[in-house]
Design a protein around this motif. Structure first.
Motif, PDB file in Angstrom:
ATOM      1  N   GLN A  67      -5.986  39.800  51.937  1.00  0.00           N
ATOM      2  CA  GLN A  67      -7.200  40.185  52.646  1.00  0.00           C
ATOM      3  C   GLN A  67      -6.914  40.561  54.094  1.00  0.00           C
ATOM      4  OE1 GLN A  67      -9.832  36.866  52.153  1.00  0.00           O
ATOM      5  NE2 GLN A  67     -10.428  37.438  50.077  1.00  0.00           N
ATOM      6  N   ARG A  68      -5.962  39.853  54.700  1.00  0.00           N
ATOM      7  CA  ARG A  68      -5.648  40.154  56.100  1.00  0.00           C
ATOM      8  C   ARG A  68      -4.980  41.524  56.218  1.00  0.00           C
ATOM      9  NH1 ARG A  68      -4.747  37.121  60.737  1.00  0.00           N
ATOM     10  NH2 ARG A  68      -5.078  38.582  62.462  1.00  0.00           N
TER      11      ARG A  68
ATOM     12  N   SER B 244      -1.345  34.027  47.701  1.00  0.00           N
ATOM     13  CA  SER B 244      -2.100  33.906  48.947  1.00  0.00           C
ATOM     14  C   SER B 244      -3.140  35.026  49.015  1.00  0.00           C
ATOM     15  CB  SER B 244      -1.162  33.986  50.162  1.00  0.00           C
ATOM     16  OG  SER B 244      -1.908  33.975  51.354  1.00  0.00           O
ATOM     17  N   GLU B 245      -4.328  34.717  48.644  1.00  0.00           N
ATOM     18  CA  GLU B 245      -5.416  35.686  48.742  1.00  0.00           C
ATOM     19  C   GLU B 245      -5.701  36.026  50.200  1.00  0.00           C
ATOM     20  OE1 GLU B 245     -10.126  36.041  47.428  1.00  0.00           O
ATOM     21  OE2 GLU B 245      -8.893  34.342  46.796  1.00  0.00           O
ATOM     22  N   GLN B 246      -5.537  35.037  51.079  1.00  0.00           N
ATOM     23  CA  GLN B 246      -5.799  35.274  52.491  1.00  0.00           C
ATOM     24  C   GLN B 246      -4.862  36.328  53.066  1.00  0.00           C
ATOM     25  OE1 GLN B 246      -5.207  31.842  54.951  1.00  0.00           O
ATOM     26  NE2 GLN B 246      -6.022  32.817  56.785  1.00  0.00           N
ATOM     27  N   LEU B 247      -3.601  36.296  52.656  1.00  0.00           N
ATOM     28  CA  LEU B 247      -2.637  37.270  53.172  1.00  0.00           C
ATOM     29  C   LEU B 247      -3.020  38.680  52.736  1.00  0.00           C
ATOM     30  CD1 LEU B 247      -0.004  37.864  54.647  1.00  0.00           C
ATOM     31  CD2 LEU B 247       1.230  37.390  52.514  1.00  0.00           C
TER      32      LEU B 247
ATOM     33  N   THR C 296       2.124  39.390  48.389  1.00  0.00           N
ATOM     34  CA  THR C 296       0.899  38.600  48.600  1.00  0.00           C
ATOM     35  C   THR C 296       0.669  37.584  47.500  1.00  0.00           C
ATOM     36  OG1 THR C 296      -0.389  40.294  47.449  1.00  0.00           O
ATOM     37  CG2 THR C 296      -0.194  40.489  49.840  1.00  0.00           C
TER      38      THR C 296
ATOM     39  N   SER D 247       4.401  28.522  51.391  1.00  0.00           N
ATOM     40  CA  SER D 247       3.268  28.404  52.317  1.00  0.00           C
ATOM     41  C   SER D 247       3.700  28.664  53.752  1.00  0.00           C
ATOM     42  CB  SER D 247       2.633  27.017  52.194  1.00  0.00           C
ATOM     43  OG  SER D 247       3.564  26.002  52.523  1.00  0.00           O
TER      44      SER D 247
ATOM     45  N   LEU E  97       1.134  35.735  58.410  1.00  0.00           N
ATOM     46  CA  LEU E  97      -0.205  35.840  58.995  1.00  0.00           C
ATOM     47  C   LEU E  97      -0.139  35.898  60.518  1.00  0.00           C
ATOM     48  CD1 LEU E  97      -2.174  33.346  56.711  1.00  0.00           C
ATOM     49  CD2 LEU E  97      -2.433  35.818  56.782  1.00  0.00           C
TER      50      LEU E  97
ATOM     51  N   SER F 194     -11.089  40.711  46.875  1.00  0.00           N
ATOM     52  CA  SER F 194     -10.675  39.393  46.405  1.00  0.00           C
ATOM     53  C   SER F 194     -10.246  39.448  44.954  1.00  0.00           C
ATOM     54  CB  SER F 194     -11.822  38.394  46.580  1.00  0.00           C
ATOM     55  OG  SER F 194     -12.957  38.838  45.855  1.00  0.00           O
TER      56      SER F 194
END
Length: 1291
Positions: free
Chosen positions: A1041-1042, A1036-1039, A1033, A990, A997, A935
């Motif tokens: 991490q994925r 977007s931290e989620q991207l 990325t 977004s 994702l 993260s």
């Protein structure tokens, strides 16, 4: 101060009791001898004179209540006169008096500890049994069993004393000797002295506040009066009044103790049965009236005495016959006046007394307004009468937290025990019945009418609109109703005002009633735990009166928890039917008035933004219906049934409702009957809003998706249509679609209608083909395609004009996939051209075009199809998916031409020269222990200097045809158009992140199904490039991490990996080189950030460590693939050359941050690399520019030597012998140029010692010493001394 007074009072009471005992004991000691001598009499006289103060204290204690405080009131003239007489009597009692055999004697056995438990008294010179005074102390014990044993002992001993006393012939002298405690007019003339003393002491003791004295002394008095018949009721009433009289000089606590003492004393008399005996002995006795009057007078003094006084009176009412009740209790002075003023004064105890007497004797005319006349249940719960007694019931809150006794009595009239489980006799799970069918008798109708009246007038009209105490009382009364309440009456007690009140309280945690309301909901949940009928009624009531927002407003999970506890099919069916009825009933939301004073205001509605928006869009009435729609699929979500058929029946009921309300409308009325299905379908009278219709379709999609996931692999090949929810839905859809009076709720245009019919036809053909399949693989593919067609069909209705093209392409793919089967083909299909794209490419493009704007159920169907066909996907199709992941909204960055070498190196590490096939792109991974930095690394993405230009993407698109490009970039083009608008920039970003994702989910499925294919290397390189590129990325931290998770779990840590002849070394060499350079890349701060914050610096450093770790992990993975493949020596030599170039930078460049431990791990895992590079390492260690690197590299040489020491002896000897000259040169260079720092010199000595040991082991000392020459030997001898001399001796 109050606690100190009570403590002193307790001490004083103990002292007073001890004074009484001492006086008795002194007197008994004085009379112990029949003929005392004069000397002894003088001594005892002196002793009595000394003990006179104690006697005085004891006498004062007799005149005051035992529970009085330390500050006692001054004695009046009569009391002082009494004490003087008693004092004179004690002084002269020891003078020579002769005692006859029948006279009373007091004896004592002295105890060293002074405990009064050893004290005894006997009467009649040993003719009367002994009475142990110590039992009085035990009566005040905290242990109930000790008190009971003491009371029994007291009663038994005094009964024996009294029986013996009754047998004495001459009682005169005994009377004269027993006047210490009792007076001649106390009415106890026929009682033994010990009995008189005990009665008086027990009456005084009930007024003591010390420990458990009231309870113990009252129990003792009860048992004594019940056992000793000589104690008369009249005498007891007089003694209670005289000994516990309240004087004007008493203070508050003293008054309270006296009043409570009288209450306990009267209670003891009531329980002893003395009043019943009095009635039996004399029907005309006035003592029962006097006793009743005393209780009424006592109840009128203080409010807290009112309820216990009536409780005592009710105990007498229960024991006396009806005649005594009519002639004595009801005729007692003051009772009628007290009852008449009950309604004006708000006296719940008078109402309780009247109801209890009415139960025993029907005399309602005696109670005037307090009870209806004539008395009946319907009259008792009539509106006018309940309004009359509302004031009495409201005042019952004085006994909180306990509920007043009048409420259980009223509830027993309201809900008799006979019909307590009238509708739950069949078991814990019940079937649903219509409310009208439950009213099978007039008794049930009357009971419901009475309950409604009671709840409206008392609960809602009187208690809920009053103070907090009365609101709490209302909830407590409702809890009293629950055990006897039939499930069909839940809606009565959980009315609109009750539910609104609960929501008002629970919406604010600071409220005093918050915990009360929580307790009420907990008890309500416990009440429904084993009865689904109750559960359904409670859920319906809570949601109906809150417009489906009970959990939202109260910020709880009450309704959600209740819904998740359905465990059986009947319970679920019952709940579904109730939800459908609520949805179709137009009067649900208009039953209650919209009085703002009784409803929750806007500020108390606490919920998510989505909930509030939904409420604003749909309106208050429609919001409840929207909750119904959302709840129906949730019923079977938590349902765990053992039989699949039962779960399927529940799903069918939900599906029928959602399909009817969401897809269709009726042109003829609100009811349509299908003879084929043998069912009648209903719609609401008003038109369903479009938003609600959309919600029904979305929930229908979700239901079908969950059914597909829950089927399992066995359901695919079973071929049983009865358990296939998709087949049932399509059959159901076709039947309703063909009914003339039924049409789709939304008209379709020509394109959508054409696609709709195509989907129907193709699904029907695939369903037939699935039942004929003999292999699981083909059946799985057909099954997945069928559900994709069903989801597309619903999506066409949900979003007109958007999905007809994709639907047509999917239908075409279905025909081509199963071209060899007997699928019917339509003449509208275009003939296949030679230059047409691959079938799987078209399927992938179609699925990619559906992903961005698809719903979750449609995405799930796409993933299921992709999972079944992913083994057949071409490299072009895979590349298109990877291209989406690497796509960026921002333009590529271009470095300035005048940038220095560092920037050029950064470009190289950023993989700017992407090859046409995307096979030479970088790959970075990380060790598992670095996952915690993920993260931080994503946050610090801007600080990393390795950036990837997007030119490679444009070059890789050249091999795609125009149609494929158009299909591929339709959604991306729209995103870039939105990017041009400033307002739509954030939205475009977004949307692109969301698209990425969803594509990553497909790639994860591909990796799961194809872990050992060479395409995994391509996916790895592209994902690693996307991860290392900050712009990919960004935001977007989620991207990030994925991508990280897929690389770690599905590639680097997968059990299988690409290997064998299918892997080309030409693909791996560039990846290995770039990963090694990335691992050696130093951390560099951005030039633009001259003074960055500590937070940014920390994030940048974390990301640098993460990427460095990724590079090392990816290197190990690539080398593992190379080692597992059968590459030629020339190809392996290229790999070694790459590592050799990296080592050159390691030795020569200060900018290289390559870790020695990383290189050692490479040599440890792949010994053949160390063997190839050993000579190079020896040379570079001799001529390294940095002394630090030179000493550090010795560990690498040692690691290579270790790896070959474990090999066969002959092989190791040959290997070492071939490198003896270079070893000699290296050691000669080291000993002649010893480092200045001690730590480095120690490292050199350690290395040389290990080399000497290995040389000695393989007997190569002679060649090594010869290669050193004389100057080298002299230097070694000076540095190592005996160690080197021992080596030379072996020559």
């Amino acid at each position: 101060m109050g606690s100190k007074k009570r403590e002193s009072s307790s001490k004083q009471e103990s002292a007073l009791e001890n004074g009484e005992d001492k006086q008795k004991l002194n007197v008994s000691s004085e009379n112990a001898d029949v003929e005392p001598s004069k000397k002894r009499m003088k001594k005892e006289k002196k002793k009595k004179d000394i003990e006179l103060p104690e006697v005085e204290n004891m006498d004062e204690a007799d005149a005051l209540p035992a529970s009085s405080n330390a500050h006692r009131a001054p004695l009046n003239s009569m009391e002082r006169k009494k004490h003087r007489k008693l004092k004179d009597k004690v002084r002269h009692s020891g003078e020579g008096q002769k005692i006859d055999s029948g006279a009373e004697k007091m004896e004592v056995e002295p105890k060293n500890d002074g405990n009064e438990s050893g004290g005894t008294s006997s009467s009649g010179g040993g003719l009367l049994p002994k009475f142990h005074i110590g039992v009085f102390k035990e009566l005040a014990a905290a242990d109930a069993s000790v008190r009971e044993a003491a009371a029994k002992t007291l009663a038994v001993e005094l009964r024996q004393v009294q029986n013996a006393y009754d047998k004495l012939e001459n009682k005169d002298e005994v009377e004269d000797k027993s006047k210490l405690e009792a007076e001649k007019d106390d009415g106890l003339n026929n009682c033994a002295p010990s009995v008189r003393y005990a009665v008086r002491r027990l009456i005084r003791g009930v007024s003591s506040s010390r420990e458990c004295a009231r309870q113990g002394f009252a129990l003792g008095l009860t048992m004594l009066v019940a056992t000793v018949r000589s104690v008369k009721l009249e005498s007891l009433l007089k003694l209670i009044t005289s000994l516990l009289e309240v004087s004007s000089s008493m203070k508050g606590q003293e008054v309270k103790d006296c009043l409570l003492g009288r209450l306990f004393a009267y209670g003891a008399l009531a329980r002893s049965g003395k009043l019943t005996e009095e009635w039996k002995s004399d029907n005309n006795s006035v003592l029962i009236k006097e006793f009743t009057k005393c209780l009424i007078d006592l109840a009128a003094k203080k409010r807290y005495l009112q309820e216990p006084a009536v409780t005592i009176l009710l105990e007498i009412v229960g024991k006396l016959p009806e005649e005594a009740l009519l002639e004595h209790i009801l005729e007692a002075p003051g009772l009628q006046e007290w009852l008449e003023g009950a309604t004006e004064a708000g006296n719940p105890d008078a109402l309780l007394l009247a109801l209890k007497i009415q139960e025993k004797v029907p005399i309602d005319h005696k109670f005037n307004k307090l009870l209806p006349s004539p008395f009946s249940k319907s009259a008792l719960f009539a509106t006018d009468y309940l309004s009359t007694i509302a004031s009495c019931l409201k005042e019952s809150t004085f006994c909180q937290p306990r509920v007043h006794s009048v409420w259980p009595v009223l509830i027993s009239y309201l809900l008799p025990d006979v019909i307590q489980d009238a509708d739950s006799a069949s078991g814990p799970i019940l079937s649903k019945k219509h409310k009208k069918s439950r009213k099978s008798s007039s008794a049930d109708e009357d009971m419901e009418k009475n309950l409604v009246s009671f709840c409206e007038i008392i609960i809602q009209g009187s208690l809920l609109t009053s103070s907090h105490d009365r609101k709490k009382l209302a909830l407590d009364v409702l809890l009293l109703l629950l055990p006897k309440l039939p499930a069909s009456y839940v809606h009565v007690i959980l009315s609109y005002k009750v539910v609104q009140g609960l929501m008002d309280v629970l919406s604010t945690k600071d409220s005093w009633l918050y915990k009360v309301a929580q307790h009420f909901l907990k008890e309500l949940s416990d009440w429904v735990v084993n009865d689904d009928t109750r559960r359904v009624e409670v859920i319906m009531a809570l949601q109906k009166h809150s417009n489906g927002k009970f959990d939202c407003i109260t910020r709880s999970k009450t309704v959600k928890g209740l819904m998740s506890d359905f465990k059986t099919e009947p319970g679920c069916i019952l709940f579904i039917e109730s939800l459908v009825t609520m949805f179709l009933d137009e009067d649900q939301s208009s039953e209650e008035p919209s009085d703002q004073s009784q409803t929750t205001d806007d500020n108390s509605e606490i919920g998510s933004i989505e909930d509030k928006d939904a409420a604003g869009t749909l309106g208050t009435a429609e919001f409840l219906k929207s909750w119904v729609v959302e709840s129906l699929p949730a019923v079977q979500k938590h349902l765990k049934l053992e039989q699949d058929s039962a779960k399927f029946r529940v799903e069918k009921e939900v599906l029928k409702f959602l399909a009817v309300q969401g897809l269709f409308s009726s042109s003829l009325g609100t009811e349509v009957t299908s003879f084929e299905l043998q069912e009648t379908f209903r719609w609401p009278k008003s038109v369903i809003p479009s938003a609600l219709s959309h919600m029904c379709i979305e929930q229908l999609q979700l239901l079908l998706s969950n059914a597909q996931k829950g089927e399992g692999p066995h359901a695919v090949t079973s071929g049983v249509e009865a358990k296939d929810l998709g087949s049932y839905f399509m059959r159901f859809l076709g039947i309703l679609y063909n009914i003339p009076s039924v049409s789709l709720s939304r008209a379709l245009n020509s394109d959508d209608e054409k696609a709709f019919k195509k989907l129907q036809s193709m699904e029907s053909q695939l369903s037939k083909e699935e039942r004929k399949c003999t292999t699981t693989t083909d059946a799985s593919k057909i099954h997945a395609l069928r559900y994709l067609l069903i989801q597309l069909l619903l999506q066409i209705i949900l979003c007109p004009g958007e999905f007809f093209e994709a639907a047509s392409e999917v239908v075409m793919c279905c025909k081509k996939v199963f071209a060899s089967s007997v699928l019917e083909s339509s003449g509208e299909d275009e003939p296949e051209e030679d230059g047409a794209p691959e079938l799987m490419d078209v399927l992938v493009d179609t699925m990619l075009s559906l992903l961005p704007q698809s719903s979750a159920p449609l995405r799930s169907a796409i993933e299921q199809v992709f999972k079944c066909f992913c083994k057949d996907i071409t490299d072009d199709g895979l590349h298109r998916m990877l291209r989406v992941v690497k796509k960026d909204l921002k333009p590529a960055r271009h470095h300035n031409s005048d940038s220095d070498d560092d920037d050029a190196e950064d470009d190289l590490l950023g993989l700017e020269e992407a090859e046409e096939s995307d096979e030479a792109e970088t790959g970075e991974t990380a060790d598992s222990d670095q996952q915690t930095d993920e993260s931080e690394a994503v946050v610090g993405v801007h600080a990393v200097t390795a950036e990837l230009p997007d030119a490679s993407d444009d070059e890789s698109d050249e091999g795609m045809d125009d149609d494929a490009m158009f299909r591929m970039d339709t959604y991306l083009a729209r995103i870039f158009r939105e990017k041009k608008n400033q307002a739509g920039g954030e939205t475009a970003h977004s949307q692109l992140v969301l698209f990425k994702l969803r594509v990553l989910s497909l790639l994860e499925l591909y990796l799961h199904e194809n872990p050992g294919k060479p395409q995994v290397i391509k996916i790895f390189s592209n994902l690693a490039q996307a991860f290392i590129n900050p712009q990919t990325t960004e935001g977007s931290e989620q991207l990030g991490q994925r991508i990280w998770g897929i690389i770690q779990k599905k590639i680097l840590k997968a059990k299988e990996y690409p290997k064998g002849e299918t892997v080309s070394v030409a693909i791996l060499e560039p990846l290995l080189e770039k990963c090694l350079k990335l691992a050696a890349k130093p951390f560099k701060r951005k030039k633009s950030a001259s003074n960055p914050s500590k937070k940014k610096q920390s994030a940048s450093w974390s990301r640098h460590r993460l990427i460095n770790s990724l590079a090392r992990s990816s290197t190990f993975w690539i080398l593992k693939i190379i080692d597992a493949s059968n590459f030629s020596e020339s190809e392996l030599q290229k790999v070694c050359d790459i590592l050799q170039n990296i080592l050159v930078d390691y030795f020569d460049s200060k900018k290289s941050q390559m870790k020695c431990e990383f290189l050692k791990e490479i040599f440890r895992r792949r010994p053949w690399i160390g063997k190839q590079l050993f000579g190079f390492l020896l040379e570079k260690c001799s001529c390294a520019k940095s002394q630090f690197r030179q000493v550090e590299a010795l560990d690498l040489v040692t690691e290579v030597l270790k790896s070959h020491s474990s090999a066969t002896e002959k092989t190791s000897e040959q290997f070492l012998k071939s490198h003896v000259p270079k070893l000699s040169n290296l050691i000669k260079h080291l000993v002649t140029n010893m480092p200045e720092k001690q730590a480095r010199r120690a490292g050199v000595r350690k290395f040389c010692g290990k080399v000497f040991q290995m040389l000695a082991t393989f007997k190569l000392s002679s060649s090594f010493v010869d290669a050193l020459e004389e100057d080298g030997c002299a230097a070694c001898q000076s540095q190592f001394g005996d160690t080197f001399l021992a080596l030379k001796k072996q020559v």
